[in-house]
Enzyme design. Structure first.
Site, short mmCIF file in Angstrom:
data_model
loop_
_atom_site.label_atom_id
_atom_site.label_comp_id
_atom_site.label_asym_id
_atom_site.label_seq_id
_atom_site.Cartn_x
_atom_site.Cartn_y
_atom_site.Cartn_z
CB CYS A 58 31.45 38.98 46.14
SG CYS A 58 30.94 40.63 45.66
CG ASP A 59 36.00 34.10 48.15
OD1 ASP A 59 36.12 33.79 49.35
OD2 ASP A 59 36.10 33.29 47.22
#
Ligand SMILES: *Cc1c(COP(=O)(O)O)cnc(C)c1O
Length: 377
Positions: A325-326
């Protein structure tokens, strides 16, 4: 590359999740190629490239020495069977208590690039041999090591004089021409600078012994690269040009060139999607990304060969991204990567030539994903 042994291992074991599979036979061939083409040069494997115990044990058995950057790396090299006289503490940035620990373990060879570091070594490892690292511009390297390490040659002379004055053995000069260095001439300029330092030091009555030629030897990714023999010839020519027949002792510190082509990452397609209805570019999300071990895709510097079982089908450029989730976890976007149009969720992909700088760069549990698993066969 995916050797028959690696493919057979993946077929038989069907390991779950992304993983690196390393074929020791390839590393043995790489070691033999360095040893054969540079017979007078000692090989110090750069442990950070891949410190798997099986790899260190293989190389220790073949006679390799080890370039280490920390006490744990020194301990790993010792555990693999290397004696302390085959280990260098090659990091120019060391805590004094770590130097003392290395000294207690019997390590005699230390890298420095500043007066301050020389003083630490003189206090914590009295009488040790030191070599001073000089700056290189890294031109021609796909993973340049920039200005973080080394000092200007004129300062190197003063650093080595300081070492001598403090009772250390001013032993030599080192440099690193940048990792994945594809210009054979890259060693020439640095060797000319090294020779000038040897001359100045001789004028002070100090005879330097060694030139540490560093790493930089490439792995074949998508583009062809010169073979080890071509590097050996170019380095030998440059050495002879600058040192004549008074050749110094030499060492090399291959990391990538020793293990890069020995490993393959097996990964899986998690999602294929587009950003709007008539988007031409597919986004292909894999179960491994920058935080799972593919950190060298930073700035798209290293472009790994990626193969699938559908490579006979037509290909179209895709953005390739990791599963976390980056938003930094995108592997290739500036230069999209051609993948088969038939590629589907659940397909296996092989990321080739991934034996170096992958397991050591994997994060511990970002988003709960475990560090990259490795199988050494
Ligand atoms: C990383 C490193 C190496 C290995 O470099 P490669 O380009 O992977 O061969 C060698 N020497 C030092 C001092 C290093 O830091």
């Amino acid at each position: 590359m995916a050797t028959a042994r690696i493919l057979e291992f993946l077929r038989r074991e069907k390991p779950e999740g992304p993983c690196l599979v390393v074929d020791l036979k390839v590393i043995e061939e790489n070691y033999e190629a360095f040893a054969r083409t540079m017979p007078g040069t000692r090989i110090f494997y750069a442990v950070k490239a891949n410190p798997a115990p099986e790899i260190l044990a293989l190389l220790a058995g073949l006679g390799s020495c080890f370039d280490t950057a920390s006490v744990p790396e020194i301990e790993m090299a010792l555990a693999a069977g290397a004696t302390p006289d085959r280990i260098s503490f090659g990091n120019t940035i060391k805590k004094e208590r770590d130097i003392a620990r290395a000294h207690a373990l019997g390590v005699k060879l230390y890298a420095v690039d500043s007066h301050e570091e020389v003083e630490k070594v003189a206090r914590a490892a009295p009488g040790a041999q030191v070599f001073c690292r000089i700056l290189t511009d890294g031109a021609g390297a796909e993973w340049p090591l920039s200005r973080k390490f080394g000092c200007e040659p004129a300062m190197a002379e003063s650093v080595l004089l300081h070492a001598h004055a403090l009772g250390l053995v001013a032993y030599g000069v080192s440099f690193h021409v940048g990792s994945q260095q594809t210009r054979l001439e890259a060693w020439d300029v640095a060797l000319g600078q090294a020779k000038a330092i040897f001359n100045t030091m001789a004028g002070h009555g100090i005879i330097l012994q060694m030139v540490n030629l560093g790493g930089g030897f490439p792995t074949k990714y998508l583009k062809q690269v010169p073979g080890t023999g071509a590097y050996a010839n170019a380095i030998h020519e440059a050495l002879t040009k600058h040192f004549g027949n008074a050749l110094p002792e030499t060492i090399i510190e291959p990391g990538r060139g020793m293990v890069g082509n020995a490993g393959v990452v097996k990964a899986e397609v998690v999602l294929i999607s587009r950003k709007h209805a008539n988007d031409n570019t597919r986004w292909v999300y894999l179960d491994i990304g920058k935080f799972g071990g593919l950190a060298e895709t930073m700035d798209e510097a290293i472009r790994y060969p990626i193969t699938t079982a559908r490579d006979d089908d037509a290909r179209e450029p895709c953005v390739i991204a990791g599963p976390t989730c980056d938003s930094a976890d995108v592997l290739y976007e500036k230069t999209p990567y051609p993948l088969p149009v038939t590629l589907s969720v659940g397909d296996e992909v092989l990321i080739e030539a991934a034996g170096a700088y992958t397991t050591t760069y994997a994060s511990v549990a970002f988003n709960g994903f475990p560090p990259l698993k490795a199988y050494v066969i």
